[in-house]
Structures are given as structure tokens and as C-alpha cells.
Scaffold this motif. Structure first.
Motif, PDB file in Angstrom:
ATOM      1  N   ALA A 329      -1.627  -0.745   5.281  1.00 29.19           N
ATOM      2  CA  ALA A 329      -0.727  -0.028   4.379  1.00 29.19           C
ATOM      3  C   ALA A 329      -1.350   1.284   3.927  1.00 29.19           C
ATOM      4  CB  ALA A 329      -0.411  -0.901   3.162  1.00 29.19           C
ATOM      5  N   SER A 330      -0.509   2.174   3.465  1.00 31.08           N
ATOM      6  CA  SER A 330      -0.983   3.445   2.903  1.00 31.08           C
ATOM      7  C   SER A 330      -1.666   3.189   1.571  1.00 31.08           C
ATOM      8  CB  SER A 330       0.200   4.399   2.689  1.00 31.08           C
ATOM      9  OG  SER A 330       0.838   4.717   3.896  1.00 31.08           O
ATOM     10  N   ARG A 331      -2.786   3.880   1.335  1.00 42.36           N
ATOM     11  CA  ARG A 331      -3.517   3.702   0.078  1.00 42.36           C
ATOM     12  C   ARG A 331      -2.584   4.016  -1.098  1.00 42.36           C
ATOM     13  NH1 ARG A 331      -8.634   2.448   0.702  1.00 42.36           N
ATOM     14  NH2 ARG A 331      -9.705   2.984   2.650  1.00 42.36           N
ATOM     15  N   GLY A 332      -2.599   3.131  -2.077  1.00 37.73           N
ATOM     16  CA  GLY A 332      -1.708   3.259  -3.233  1.00 37.73           C
ATOM     17  C   GLY A 332      -0.566   2.277  -3.209  1.00 37.73           C
ATOM     18  N   TYR A 333      -0.174   1.803  -2.008  1.00 36.19           N
ATOM     19  CA  TYR A 333       0.908   0.828  -1.900  1.00 36.19           C
ATOM     20  C   TYR A 333       0.516  -0.446  -2.656  1.00 36.19           C
ATOM     21  CZ  TYR A 333       4.003  -2.654   0.181  1.00 36.19           C
ATOM     22  OH  TYR A 333       4.910  -3.669   0.361  1.00 36.19           O
ATOM     23  N   PRO A 334       1.406  -1.099  -3.402  1.00 33.59           N
ATOM     24  CA  PRO A 334       2.866  -0.870  -3.485  1.00 33.59           C
ATOM     25  C   PRO A 334       3.286   0.147  -4.532  1.00 33.59           C
ATOM     26  CG  PRO A 334       2.304  -2.832  -4.699  1.00 33.59           C
ATOM     27  CD  PRO A 334       1.024  -2.336  -4.109  1.00 33.59           C
ATOM     28  N   GLY A 335       2.314   0.869  -5.096  1.00 35.05           N
ATOM     29  CA  GLY A 335       2.646   1.959  -6.004  1.00 35.05           C
ATOM     30  C   GLY A 335       2.874   3.245  -5.227  1.00 35.05           C
ATOM     31  N   ALA A 336       2.590   4.361  -5.860  1.00 29.01           N
ATOM     32  CA  ALA A 336       2.783   5.657  -5.216  1.00 29.01           C
ATOM     33  C   ALA A 336       1.783   5.842  -4.078  1.00 29.01           C
ATOM     34  CB  ALA A 336       2.616   6.773  -6.236  1.00 29.01           C
ATOM     35  N   TYR A 337       2.246   6.406  -2.981  1.00 30.50           N
ATOM     36  CA  TYR A 337       1.385   6.644  -1.822  1.00 30.50           C
ATOM     37  C   TYR A 337       1.849   7.904  -1.115  1.00 30.50           C
ATOM     38  CZ  TYR A 337       5.388   4.416   0.446  1.00 30.50           C
ATOM     39  OH  TYR A 337       6.663   4.105   0.857  1.00 30.50           O
ATOM     40  N   ALA A 338       0.936   8.476  -0.337  1.00 32.64           N
ATOM     41  CA  ALA A 338       1.251   9.678   0.432  1.00 32.64           C
ATOM     42  C   ALA A 338       1.629   9.284   1.854  1.00 32.64           C
ATOM     43  CB  ALA A 338       0.055  10.624   0.457  1.00 32.64           C
ATOM     44  N   THR A 339       2.452  10.109   2.504  1.00 30.48           N
ATOM     45  CA  THR A 339       2.801   9.913   3.905  1.00 30.48           C
ATOM     46  C   THR A 339       2.327  11.125   4.712  1.00 30.48           C
ATOM     47  OG1 THR A 339       4.982  10.927   3.619  1.00 30.48           O
ATOM     48  CG2 THR A 339       4.825   8.541   3.303  1.00 30.48           C
ATOM     49  N   GLY A 340       2.406  10.998   6.033  1.00 30.27           N
ATOM     50  CA  GLY A 340       2.084  12.125   6.898  1.00 30.27           C
ATOM     51  C   GLY A 340       0.690  12.113   7.484  1.00 30.27           C
ATOM     52  N   SER A 341      -0.149  11.155   7.103  1.00 27.70           N
ATOM     53  CA  SER A 341      -1.498  11.111   7.669  1.00 27.70           C
ATOM     54  C   SER A 341      -1.458  10.603   9.103  1.00 27.70           C
ATOM     55  CB  SER A 341      -2.410  10.217   6.822  1.00 27.70           C
ATOM     56  OG  SER A 341      -1.850   8.929   6.666  1.00 27.70           O
TER      57      SER A 341
END
Length: 424
Positions: A329-341
Motif C-alpha cells: 500500500a501507499s505510505r499513509g494508507y488508510p489515511g491520506a497518501y500520495a499517488t504517482g510514485s
């Protein structure tokens, strides 16, 4: 047969992977799909909320079967609209999908049919719900009535946690909350196929909802799963079918609501037997990934038999191997996380023995695979035991170069402990 698969997550990639192996398949479409699905299906930019557009596409492409992956279009009645247009679809109608769309509906059905489940009360009034919380013994379980992407449940150990959960349900305006007694036991996921009359057990699995190792952190849509679930003995499987699944399908049929599709029962295995926690009206995610890895029979044939009402002439076979999936999962999930990496090393990881990598939240841009969601990859492996499947899955995880992602490192710990005890 030309098939349209609706959805874009890891569940849908696993379904596409299984469907693509069917000798009945002539062409597979996916709407909208993801970077992984597009490698094995023709992805089309359809708005799955636009049922009229889906119907038009099916007519233009002579689609023989629509497979609906996620719960939102099912609860919105996409199967009803397809049926009205004479198009076959795998999944329940809007009325039957209320099993997931409304927890209060399911609890009422359980009470009528004598299906074992947690004691509960449902409230459309915040103050009444708060009064119930004030008097109820702790721990207590607070659930939003409607769809919540697997995250609308709070197991409150303290009174203030339960009150905050009730406030969260009503924060957006009029709502319904279901408040349940806390059940002690071990959770398991049980799946069955139903054509409205015949119900066949599909398989068992266990998932890990909490975000971090040791079952710590917030609830998520699922951070990993394995199949089979060792806790589900043959006796418990039969008890689940007899006390929970078959009575549910019969109770719906008595209301004039035949249930067709896959039925996912979230169970708590208590000292006095299995009890229903909740129903989902689709394959679980990430449970679907491990189920598809173990399924020996042709998925498309099973789905067609379900839609056509001939499950009484059907059986389901499984590979003896276990399967396990690790969600990255993207770091921060299930809260706010960044995409595009960018994610590197997927080809190398996917070539590992017994491994399949299912994409959950990805997109492809200029030849690169980029993260496009919270849960991004499902690294899945088969093995002779859960321990071997886990070893293979984590070996593949370690070949993936994605610093912006994270995963739990203890998926399958209960099953591995049982296996070790069995060898002792």
C-alpha cells in the motif's frame, strides 16, 4: 464467449487472470481496469455508474456475460438494468445486494430466519444511538449501515471511542447506525456460489484488516489474506452452510428475492460455533486473489452455471496448495497518501516461483507503472503450506523497488503457527 469485467482493483485483476484461462472465453474486456488488467484484457474507458452506457457497450460488442466485481454497482442495481436489456450478468440484483448495502437489513433477516449473529440494535436517531452506547457493555461494535469500503466498523474498547464512531456515522446528515455486541473468537471468510436455489460452498480464507504488524493500527480494506483458513474444519464448513448460508438464501427466496452470485460471509468462530459478522455480495479483496490461485476448475464455467441456474449439476475443485497474498500500500494508507510514485522490479518479482502479482491501484504512463491508489499491489503466491506460500510471497515483495510503499510482514501468522504446532 465475450466477457465484460467491471472494476479496477486487485480483486478484478485476479478475476481477469482466472477468466483469461477459460477455454470458453473469446475476448475479455474490462471497465475501467488498471495497469495489470490491461495486460490480459482490453480496457475500455466506461463510467461504471452510467448503466445505460454499459448496456450500449454490451450490445455493440455482443457481450455474452458481464462480471461485476465491486459492490457499489451491484447495490446501485446494475444487474437489474442489464437483465432488463436481456444481458446476462454474474452478481445479485439490487434487492439481493441489500445484504451488503444495508447492515440493518441483514440483521433483520438473520433475526427472522434464526441465523446466529451478534445481538444488535439499529438507530436512525443519533441521540437514541448515544443512549444505547451509554448503557451497553464494553467492548462494543459500531457499524455504519451502508457501504463503507470495508472501513465502516469500529470495535470500541472505551465509551468515548464508541461515541466518536456514532458521531462519525451521523456527521454527513441523516444515516443509520448498527450497534452490536462484541463477539469473542477467530474471524474467517467463507464463500459460496448461489443460483437462487442451489448453494455450493466455494472456499475459505482469512484476511488481515489492521494496517500494521501484530494487528495494530486502523482498519483497512485488507492488508493480506490466505486460503484455506485452518480454523474452518469440515465440520465448521458444514455448520456454516446449514446454519447461516442456506437459511439466508432460503429467507431471501421466501421474500421473492433469489440470490444469484457469490455470497461472502464474514464469520466469527465462537465457542458455540460460527456466527455471522456481516455479508458481502461479491468476492472479497484481497481474499479473491488467494481463491483464484487455488481454484482448479474453470471460473467462467462456474459463473455461467450460477447465472443459468444449473449449479445443481456443478462441482468445484481446488488445488491442495495453500495461497497467500501480501498487500503493498501507499505510505499513509488508510489515511491520506500520495499517488504517482513509480514502481520498479515488477517483472523480476513476478517471475519468482509460484508468484502472481495482481495490480490493485496502478496506472501506466510512458511505459512506467505508477501508484494510483491506497492499496496498490497484491503479491500472491502458492505453496505446499501457508508457510511456503508466505516465504515465496515475501521473497517477491523484497524484489519490488518502491520506497513509497509499505506492507505488513506478518501475513498468515495464525496459520503458520498452527502448521508449526502440527509438526511439533
Amino acid at each position: 464467449m465475450r466477457v465484460l469485467l467491471i472494476g479496477s482493483g486487485g480483486r478484478e485483476h485476479a478475476l481477469a487472470w482466472a477468466l483469461s484461462a477459460s477455454p470458453l472465453l473469446t475476448e475479455l474486456f474490462a471497465a475501467p481496469g488498471n495497469a495489470g488488467i490491461c495486460e490480459i484484457a482490453r480496457c475500455v474507458a466506461l463510467d461504471v455508474a452510467d448503466h445505460a452506457a454499459i448496456v450500449r457497450f454490451c450490445r455493440e460488442q455482443a457481450i455474452g456475460l458481464v462480471v461485476v466485481g465491486p459492490e457499489v454497482p451491484l447495490v446501485a442495481g446494475i444487474v437489474d438494468d442489464l437483465a432488463a436489456a436481456g444481458i446476462r450478468a454474474f452478481g445479485p440484483t439490487r434487492a439481493a445486494a441489500a445484504l451488503e448495502g444495508s447492515k440493518a437489513f441483514t440483521k433483520e433477516l438473520c433475526r427472522e430466519a434464526g441465523i446466529p449473529t451478534a445481538g444488535y440494535a439499529a438507530f436512525a436517531d443519533r441521540d437514541a444511538a448515544m443512549a444505547h452506547v451509554a448503557a451497553a457493555p464494553l467492548p462494543i461494535v459500531v457499524k455504519a449501515d451502508g457501504l463503507a469500503a470495508g472501513k465502516g466498523v469500529t470495535v470500541a474498547l472505551r465509551r468515548d471511542e464508541a461515541e466518536a464512531a456514532v458521531d462519525a456515522v451521523f456527521a454527513g446528515g441523516p444515516a443509520m447506525v448498527v450497534i452490536e455486541e462484541f463477539l469473542e473468537g477467530e474471524e474467517a471468510s467463507f464463500f459460496a456460489l448461489s443460483d437462487g436455489r442451489t448453494v455450493l460452498p466455494f472456499a475459505t480464507a482469512q484476511d488481515h484488516k489492521r494496517a500494521f504488524d501484530g494487528d495494530a493500527g486502523p482498519n483497512t480494506g485488507g492488508m493480506g489474506a490466505y486460503s484455506p483458513a485452518p480454523v474452518m474444519t469440515e465440520a465448521l464448513v458444514e455448520a456454516t452452510m446449514e446454519r447461516i448460508v442456506r437459511p439466508t438464501v432460503a429467507a431471501l427466496a421466501a421474500r421473492g428475492i433469489p440470490y444469484r452470485g457469490v455470497l461472502y460471509a464474514g464469520l466469527m468462530i465462537c465457542a458455540d460455533g460460527p456466527k455471522l459478522i456481516e455479508y458481502n455480495v461479491r468476492f472479497g479483496d484481497p481474499e479473491c486473489q488467494v481463491l483464484m490461485m487455488r481454484l482448479k476448475d474453470d471460473l467462467l464455467t462456474l459463473m455461467a452455471a450460477t447465472v443459468d441456474g444449473v449449479l445443481d449439476r456443478t462441482s468445484i475443485r481446488w488445488h491442495e496448495d495453500a495461497a497467500l497474498t501480501v498487500v503493498m500500500a501507499s505510505r499513509g494508507y488508510p489515511g491520506a497518501y500520495a499517488t504517482g510514485s513509480e514502481i520498479l522490479g515488477l517483472d523480476r518479482a513476478g517471475a519468482a516461483e509460484g508468484v502472481e502479482i495482481f495490480h490493485a491501484g496502478t496506472r501506466r504512463e510512458d511505459g512506467r507503472v505508477l501508484a494510483a491508489g491506497g492499496r496498490v499491489l497484491d503479491v500472491t503466491a502458492r505453496g505446499a503450506s501457508v508457510a511456503e506460500a508466505r516465504e515465496r510471497a515475501y521473497r517477491a515483495v523484497d524484489l519490488i523497488d518502491w520506497p513509497e510503499g509499505f506492507c505488513r510482514r506478518d501475513i498468515g501468522w495464525r496459520a503458520v503457527a498452527r502448521e508449526r504446532q502440527g509438526r511439533a
